[in-house]
Write an enzyme that holds these catalytic residues in place. Structure first.
Site, PDB file in Angstrom:
ATOM      1  N   SER A 111       0.830  -1.213   0.000  1.00  0.00           N
ATOM      2  CA  SER A 111       0.000   0.000   0.000  1.00  0.00           C
ATOM      3  C   SER A 111       0.862   1.260   0.000  1.00  0.00           C
ATOM      4  CB  SER A 111      -0.905   0.009   1.229  1.00  0.00           C
ATOM      5  OG  SER A 111      -1.602  -1.210   1.359  1.00  0.00           O
TER       6      SER A 111
HETATM    7  N1  SAH Z   1      -0.120  -4.747   4.070  1.00  0.00           N
HETATM    8  C1  SAH Z   1       0.468  -5.347   2.916  1.00  0.00           C
HETATM    9  C2  SAH Z   1      -0.395  -5.125   1.709  1.00  0.00           C
HETATM   10  C3  SAH Z   1      -0.591  -6.372   0.927  1.00  0.00           C
HETATM   11  S1  SAH Z   1      -1.856  -6.295  -0.298  1.00  0.00           S
HETATM   12  C4  SAH Z   1       1.895  -4.869   2.713  1.00  0.00           C
HETATM   13  O1  SAH Z   1       2.372  -4.059   3.510  1.00  0.00           O
HETATM   14  O2  SAH Z   1       2.563  -5.355   1.796  1.00  0.00           O
HETATM   15  C5  SAH Z   1      -3.143  -7.206   0.499  1.00  0.00           C
HETATM   16  C6  SAH Z   1      -2.863  -8.644   0.770  1.00  0.00           C
HETATM   17  O3  SAH Z   1      -4.067  -9.221   1.274  1.00  0.00           O
HETATM   18  C7  SAH Z   1      -2.460  -9.496  -0.432  1.00  0.00           C
HETATM   19  O4  SAH Z   1      -1.206 -10.052  -0.201  1.00  0.00           O
HETATM   20  C8  SAH Z   1      -3.543 -10.573  -0.496  1.00  0.00           C
HETATM   21  O5  SAH Z   1      -3.059 -11.853  -0.881  1.00  0.00           O
HETATM   22  C9  SAH Z   1      -4.038 -10.590   0.929  1.00  0.00           C
HETATM   23  N2  SAH Z   1      -5.359 -11.175   1.139  1.00  0.00           N
HETATM   24  C10 SAH Z   1      -6.483 -11.074   0.392  1.00  0.00           C
HETATM   25  N3  SAH Z   1      -7.487 -11.787   0.945  1.00  0.00           N
HETATM   26  C11 SAH Z   1      -6.976 -12.358   2.078  1.00  0.00           C
HETATM   27  C12 SAH Z   1      -7.511 -13.217   3.093  1.00  0.00           C
HETATM   28  N4  SAH Z   1      -8.765 -13.673   3.064  1.00  0.00           N
HETATM   29  N5  SAH Z   1      -6.700 -13.586   4.107  1.00  0.00           N
HETATM   30  C13 SAH Z   1      -5.421 -13.170   4.165  1.00  0.00           C
HETATM   31  N6  SAH Z   1      -4.860 -12.372   3.250  1.00  0.00           N
HETATM   32  C14 SAH Z   1      -5.618 -11.960   2.209  1.00  0.00           C
END
Ligand code: SAH
Length: 268
Positions: A111
């Site tokens: 993000s």
């Molecule tokens: N906070 C993260 C942002 C990652 S993007 C960072 O700092 O990099 C959001 C993430 O949510 C993705 O990796 C995606 O795979 C994950 N995601 C989506 N649905 C999910 C679920 N049900 N449980 C766990 N992770 C999930």
């Protein structure tokens, strides 16, 4: 604060407080001086400029966040102390401190710093805090590369961060390993079900958005706690939702439009 011997000539410094800080080289901590970005002190002369100059780059990022209205001192300190460049591929290191989302593989993104700071400030404003001013135990849905989890580790006593994609979970593990952070726990699992073992949580943050906030998150939130998550506001649109839980009920607030990756179920 003494200048770390391996990082001479940095023009600017941030007061990181008395405790060792995650994601930056720790002065006085003996460790080899690796050449790579990931896990390294990034002090080698051949390192990209964004790495060599990460302290001023982070300071500029914090100035920008303040200009955009982020004011929580703990959030600003946390954003200023974590090396975002350690969490992205080397080709993206020069952009690591720009206010932009960056790809982290498997179609997912880290993000924007302004969005991370905004969500964590909202969490701090509503979540349950201890005597040290930090949040208690918090849940981070969607570990991705682990950046936000590490930032959260600076504003909360304990972080449980859950990711459904095995490869990203492993990547986050690799990113966190050299930082030796004791209060951030990475879990491979479906975050739609929350993570009951760590409940009740002082706060829950999601980096992926679904049609609604799953009931499991509300169940696992402590009274007095807060959820900050993107949810569908209209077809193809998302907004940030804040849910405060008290003994008298839930209070939901819809805030600005956002653009997060979808919340999906199951582990892959
Ligand atoms: N906070 C993260 C942002 C990652 S993007 C960072 O700092 O990099 C959001 C993430 O949510 C993705 O990796 C995606 O795979 C994950 N995601 C989506 N649905 C999910 C679920 N049900 N449980 C766990 N992770 C999930």
């Amino acid at each position: 604060m003494a200048t770390p011997p391996q990082r001479p000539g940095f023009p600017a410094r941030i007061d990181l407080g008395s405790r060792p800080t995650a994601g930056v080289s720790r002065p006085g901590t003996p460790r080899p001086a690796p050449r790579s970005v990931e896990g390294g002190t990034a002090a080698s002369a051949g390192a990209p400029a964004a790495v060599r100059d990460s302290i001023p780059a982070r300071a500029r990022m914090v100035q920008q966040l303040m200009a955009e209205g982020i004011s929580d001192p703990l959030v600003l300190r946390a954003m200023g102390s974590v090396d975002r460049h350690r969490f992205v591929d080397s080709a993206l290191v020069p952009q690591a401190y720009e206010d932009t989302a960056l790809p982290i593989g498997l179609g997912q993104t880290i993000s924007k710093p302004s969005v991370v700071a905004r969500m964590l400030e909202l969490l701090m404003q509503g979540g349950l805090k201890g005597d040290n001013g930090k949040l208690g135990r918090v849940l981070d849905i969607g570990t991705g590369c682990g950046y936000q989890a590490v930032v959260m580790g600076q504003i909360a006593t304990e972080v449980y961060s859950i990711e459904r994609l095995r490869d990203l979970h492993e990547k986050a593990r690799a990113n966190l390993r050299p930082l030796r952070i004791a209060n951030v726990h990475l879990i491979l699992g479906d975050g739609m079900a929350g993570f009951p073992s760590g409940a009740p949580y002082a706060g829950i943050v999601a980096a992926a958005g679904g049609e609604a906030v799953p009931d499991a998150w509300i169940d696992q939130l402590a009274y007095g706690g807060r959820i900050v998550a993107p949810v569908a506001s209209a077809p193809g649109q998302q907004a940030l939702m804040v849910i405060d839980k008290s003994r008298s009920g839930l209070r939901q607030t819809i805030l600005e439009a956002v653009n997060f990756v979808p919340l999906k179920s199951g582990v892959a």
